[in-house]
Design a protein around this motif. Structure first.
Motif, PDB file in Angstrom:
ATOM      1  N   LYS A   1      25.749 -17.717 -21.513  1.00  0.00           N
ATOM      2  CA  LYS A   1      26.174 -16.541 -20.736  1.00  0.00           C
ATOM      3  C   LYS A   1      25.250 -15.362 -21.002  1.00  0.00           C
ATOM      4  CE  LYS A   1      30.222 -13.569 -19.912  1.00  0.00           C
ATOM      5  NZ  LYS A   1      31.593 -13.238 -20.364  1.00  0.00           N
ATOM      6  N   GLN A   2      24.805 -14.745 -19.912  1.00  0.00           N
ATOM      7  CA  GLN A   2      24.041 -13.501 -19.986  1.00  0.00           C
ATOM      8  C   GLN A   2      24.731 -12.485 -19.096  1.00  0.00           C
ATOM      9  OE1 GLN A   2      19.947 -14.420 -18.994  1.00  0.00           O
ATOM     10  NE2 GLN A   2      19.241 -13.677 -20.964  1.00  0.00           N
ATOM     11  N   GLY A   3      25.173 -11.389 -19.684  1.00  0.00           N
ATOM     12  CA  GLY A   3      25.952 -10.436 -18.917  1.00  0.00           C
ATOM     13  C   GLY A   3      27.251 -11.076 -18.486  1.00  0.00           C
ATOM     14  N   THR A   4      27.484 -11.164 -17.170  1.00  0.00           N
ATOM     15  CA  THR A   4      28.696 -11.801 -16.643  1.00  0.00           C
ATOM     16  C   THR A   4      28.398 -13.158 -16.011  1.00  0.00           C
ATOM     17  OG1 THR A   4      28.439 -10.631 -14.535  1.00  0.00           O
ATOM     18  CG2 THR A   4      29.794  -9.563 -16.224  1.00  0.00           C
TER      19      THR A   4
ATOM     20  N   ILE B   1      17.156 -26.198 -18.887  1.00  0.00           N
ATOM     21  CA  ILE B   1      17.973 -24.986 -18.861  1.00  0.00           C
ATOM     22  C   ILE B   1      18.161 -24.523 -17.416  1.00  0.00           C
ATOM     23  CG2 ILE B   1      18.135 -22.565 -19.565  1.00  0.00           C
ATOM     24  CD1 ILE B   1      16.359 -23.285 -21.968  1.00  0.00           C
ATOM     25  N   LEU B   2      19.407 -24.260 -17.037  1.00  0.00           N
ATOM     26  CA  LEU B   2      19.693 -23.581 -15.783  1.00  0.00           C
ATOM     27  C   LEU B   2      20.000 -22.133 -16.123  1.00  0.00           C
ATOM     28  CD1 LEU B   2      20.241 -23.727 -12.684  1.00  0.00           C
ATOM     29  CD2 LEU B   2      22.651 -24.030 -13.269  1.00  0.00           C
ATOM     30  N   ALA B   3      19.182 -21.212 -15.638  1.00  0.00           N
ATOM     31  CA  ALA B   3      19.351 -19.788 -15.955  1.00  0.00           C
ATOM     32  C   ALA B   3      20.717 -19.291 -15.500  1.00  0.00           C
ATOM     33  CB  ALA B   3      18.249 -18.982 -15.288  1.00  0.00           C
ATOM     34  N   PRO B   4      21.370 -18.449 -16.300  1.00  0.00           N
ATOM     35  CA  PRO B   4      22.683 -17.919 -15.918  1.00  0.00           C
ATOM     36  C   PRO B   4      22.638 -17.190 -14.578  1.00  0.00           C
ATOM     37  CG  PRO B   4      22.231 -17.484 -18.234  1.00  0.00           C
ATOM     38  CD  PRO B   4      20.959 -17.989 -17.639  1.00  0.00           C
ATOM     39  N   GLN B   5      23.493 -17.608 -13.636  1.00  0.00           N
ATOM     40  CA  GLN B   5      23.535 -17.005 -12.301  1.00  0.00           C
ATOM     41  C   GLN B   5      24.897 -17.143 -11.634  1.00  0.00           C
ATOM     42  OE1 GLN B   5      21.209 -19.711  -9.448  1.00  0.00           O
ATOM     43  NE2 GLN B   5      20.497 -20.351 -11.485  1.00  0.00           N
ATOM     44  N   TYR B   6      25.850 -17.783 -12.335  1.00  0.00           N
ATOM     45  CA  TYR B   6      27.163 -18.033 -11.753  1.00  0.00           C
ATOM     46  C   TYR B   6      28.240 -17.303 -12.552  1.00  0.00           C
ATOM     47  CZ  TYR B   6      24.657 -21.718  -9.314  1.00  0.00           C
ATOM     48  OH  TYR B   6      23.759 -22.403  -8.534  1.00  0.00           O
ATOM     49  N   GLN B   7      29.225 -16.774 -11.805  1.00  0.00           N
ATOM     50  CA  GLN B   7      30.341 -16.098 -12.470  1.00  0.00           C
ATOM     51  C   GLN B   7      31.355 -17.094 -13.041  1.00  0.00           C
ATOM     52  OE1 GLN B   7      29.552 -14.564  -8.968  1.00  0.00           O
ATOM     53  NE2 GLN B   7      27.957 -13.951 -10.409  1.00  0.00           N
ATOM     54  N   TYR B   8      31.290 -18.332 -12.554  1.00  0.00           N
ATOM     55  CA  TYR B   8      32.135 -19.402 -13.078  1.00  0.00           C
ATOM     56  C   TYR B   8      31.315 -20.682 -13.071  1.00  0.00           C
ATOM     57  CZ  TYR B   8      35.745 -22.994 -13.457  1.00  0.00           C
ATOM     58  OH  TYR B   8      36.481 -24.081 -13.865  1.00  0.00           O
ATOM     59  N   LEU B   9      31.493 -21.500 -14.121  1.00  0.00           N
ATOM     60  CA  LEU B   9      30.835 -22.806 -14.197  1.00  0.00           C
ATOM     61  C   LEU B   9      31.819 -23.799 -14.789  1.00  0.00           C
ATOM     62  CD1 LEU B   9      28.305 -24.677 -14.108  1.00  0.00           C
ATOM     63  CD2 LEU B   9      27.782 -23.866 -16.417  1.00  0.00           C
ATOM     64  N   GLY B  10      32.182 -24.827 -13.995  1.00  0.00           N
ATOM     65  CA  GLY B  10      33.128 -25.838 -14.459  1.00  0.00           C
ATOM     66  C   GLY B  10      32.435 -27.036 -15.075  1.00  0.00           C
TER      67      GLY B  10
ATOM     68  N   VAL C   1      31.288 -24.047  -9.048  1.00  0.00           N
ATOM     69  CA  VAL C   1      30.690 -22.778  -9.469  1.00  0.00           C
ATOM     70  C   VAL C   1      31.161 -21.654  -8.543  1.00  0.00           C
ATOM     71  CG1 VAL C   1      28.617 -23.840 -10.474  1.00  0.00           C
ATOM     72  CG2 VAL C   1      28.611 -23.169  -8.054  1.00  0.00           C
ATOM     73  N   GLN C   2      31.023 -20.441  -9.041  1.00  0.00           N
ATOM     74  CA  GLN C   2      31.277 -19.252  -8.228  1.00  0.00           C
ATOM     75  C   GLN C   2      30.072 -18.334  -8.315  1.00  0.00           C
ATOM     76  OE1 GLN C   2      33.971 -16.272  -9.673  1.00  0.00           O
ATOM     77  NE2 GLN C   2      34.701 -15.724  -7.635  1.00  0.00           N
ATOM     78  N   LYS C   3      29.641 -17.852  -7.155  1.00  0.00           N
ATOM     79  CA  LYS C   3      28.487 -16.943  -7.112  1.00  0.00           C
ATOM     80  C   LYS C   3      28.719 -15.898  -6.031  1.00  0.00           C
ATOM     81  CE  LYS C   3      23.427 -16.985  -7.033  1.00  0.00           C
ATOM     82  NZ  LYS C   3      22.226 -17.854  -6.952  1.00  0.00           N
ATOM     83  N   GLU C   4      28.625 -14.639  -6.451  1.00  0.00           N
ATOM     84  CA  GLU C   4      28.803 -13.512  -5.528  1.00  0.00           C
ATOM     85  C   GLU C   4      30.109 -13.633  -4.750  1.00  0.00           C
ATOM     86  OE1 GLU C   4      25.272 -13.437  -3.170  1.00  0.00           O
ATOM     87  OE2 GLU C   4      23.984 -12.846  -4.850  1.00  0.00           O
TER      88      GLU C   4
END
Length: 428
Positions: A258-261, A273-282, A302-305
């Motif tokens: 997690k980076q930021g949110t 590595i998948l760079a952090p970009q999702y607000q939710y990851l299952g 996943v959730q994004k924007e």
């Protein structure tokens, strides 16, 4: 008269000098200054290591790893040392504290015979022969997690130096320099069959997180390499999977970073590595919830924007992230919502139910033992509740204002037009 006084002074001086020489001969240790080596340890004299008889035994322990011999922590005049079975001194009586460095778990034998000592307010570690293994530090901590793995790479101890922490191996070699605020093992939890208690375990290959200035990094003790710099808000265990690749299957773990949110992940078998970009990851799975498959077939919600969809283990979007709400897959269908209406889709993103609903959810949790109950769906259509099976077949018509499942009766307490009654549900 002057000559007599001078002779007297000379005789007295000679006597005092002779007395001091004689005293030193009687007790040689008086003329040996205590020296300190480069690691801060006091150098023992021959007298320090001579057999000691007049001692108080503080603790005794038999060492299976040393052929069953025992060693004894003992005390003389407030100073602690260690004796062997013949009362020969193997650790000089010059320490404020001595303890067996093995934690509270009596089943852990990998640290057997290791001793933690305090000297002049600082701490060091010795082996069962009295040989120093570390330098002297402000504090040295036993890590009970090291007992959960047989790998020699994980036989490490936490030490504090100048307000920071680092890791040293069992031989005192520095594994991680003391430049961090916190160092911990990456852990996960298992639940035994039929038991609700969670059991804590350490990951393999054994991993630790190192925290600096509020951010976490990742270090692999097994390969002795850093995997992630200390720039993440959290690093947590997500799941273990088996990835099929080129006719081979790789067992691996996924860590959520997690980076930021935002969340991303790291795969441990290839360090992808998948760079952090999702607000939710299952969690990732293939058909029927399996966690074994090709990377392109293992997918996660996943959730994004503000929108929801699915990505695969390669980081590619396999079901478009454009739903207003979504639930994880179960029995290869997932509930999704656009606008106000819910429906269900399959793993290819195609519609799995003919109609749309104002509300939809499974009747029972995934942990429900009755397999049939887990396939039942309660839905709301045009303000009324009904029951569907996993294929979308209507089992109870959409005519009820309230509907509560009663599993022991295999039916429902319902309300229709203000009247309450019980309705049976026939097995398929």
């Amino acid at each position: 008269m002057h000559i007599t006084v001078t002779k007297s002074i000379f005789k007295n001086t000679l006597f005092v000098f002779s007395f001091l020489i004689g005293l030193c001969c009687i007790n040689p240790s008086l003329n040996l200054a205590q020296t300190t080596n480069e690691d801060g340890w006091e150098t023992a004299t021959e007298e320090d290591t001579a057999p000691k008889i007049d001692t108080t035994i503080v603790e005794r322990k038999a060492l299976l790893a040393y052929g069953g011999d025992s060693i004894k922590i003992a005390s003389i005049e407030g100073k602690l040392g260690v004796l062997n079975d013949t009362n020969a001194t193997i650790v000089p009586f010059q320490y404020e504290k001595i303890s067996f460095f093995e934690g509270e778990d009596s089943t852990c034998t990998r640290w057997q015979g290791t001793l933690l000592v305090q000297s002049r307010g600082k701490y060091g570690v010795l082996d069962a022969t009295g040989k120093p293994l570390t330098s002297l530090y402000e504090k040295i901590e036993f890590m009970p997690e090291t007992c959960q793995s047989a790998s020699g790479k994980t036989k490490v101890m936490l030490f504090h130096d100048k307000g920071k922490v680092g890791l040293a191996d069992a031989y005192g070699n520095i594994v991680i320099r003391p430049s961090y605020d916190e160092i911990e093992f990456i852990k996960y939890y298992i639940t035994r069959y039929g038991d609700t208690a969670r059991i804590e375990r350490v990951l393999k290959p054994e991993l630790i997180t190192a925290k600096k200035a509020g951010k976490y990094g990742l270090f692999d003790l097994h390969n002795n390499v850093p995997l992630l710099r200390s720039e993440y808000n959290s690093i947590d265990y997500l799941q273990d999977i088996k990835v099929e690749e080129k006719k081979k299957t790789h067992s691996t773990h996924i860590l959520k970073i997690k980076q930021g949110t935002n969340y991303g992940f790291i795969l441990l078998h290839n360090q992808a590595i998948l760079a952090p970009q999702y607000q939710y990851l299952g969690e990732f799975s293939t058909e029927k919830g399996k966690t074994t498959g090709a990377a392109e077939n293992l997918i996660a919600l996943v959730q994004k924007e503000g929108k929801w969809g699915w990505i695969n283990l390669e980081g590619k979007e396999v079901i478009k992230v454009n739903y207003d709400a979504a639930e994880p897959f179960r029995k290869d269908i997932a509930f999704v919502r656009k606008g106000r209406n819910w429906t269900a889709i399959d793993r290819n993103g195609k519609k799995a139910l003919e109609d749309s609903y104002e509300e939809i959810k499974y009747l029972a949790l995934e942990s429900e033992q009755n397999a049939f109950f887990k396939t039942l769906i309660i839905a709301k259509q045009k303000g009324k509740y009904g029951i569907l099976d996993i294929e979308g077949k209507t089992l109870l018509n959409f005519e009820y204002d309230k509907l509560t499942f009663v599993p022991e009766k295999f039916g429902f307490n319902v309300e229709i037009n203000g009247e309450e009654k019980f309705v049976n549900l026939k097995r398929k």
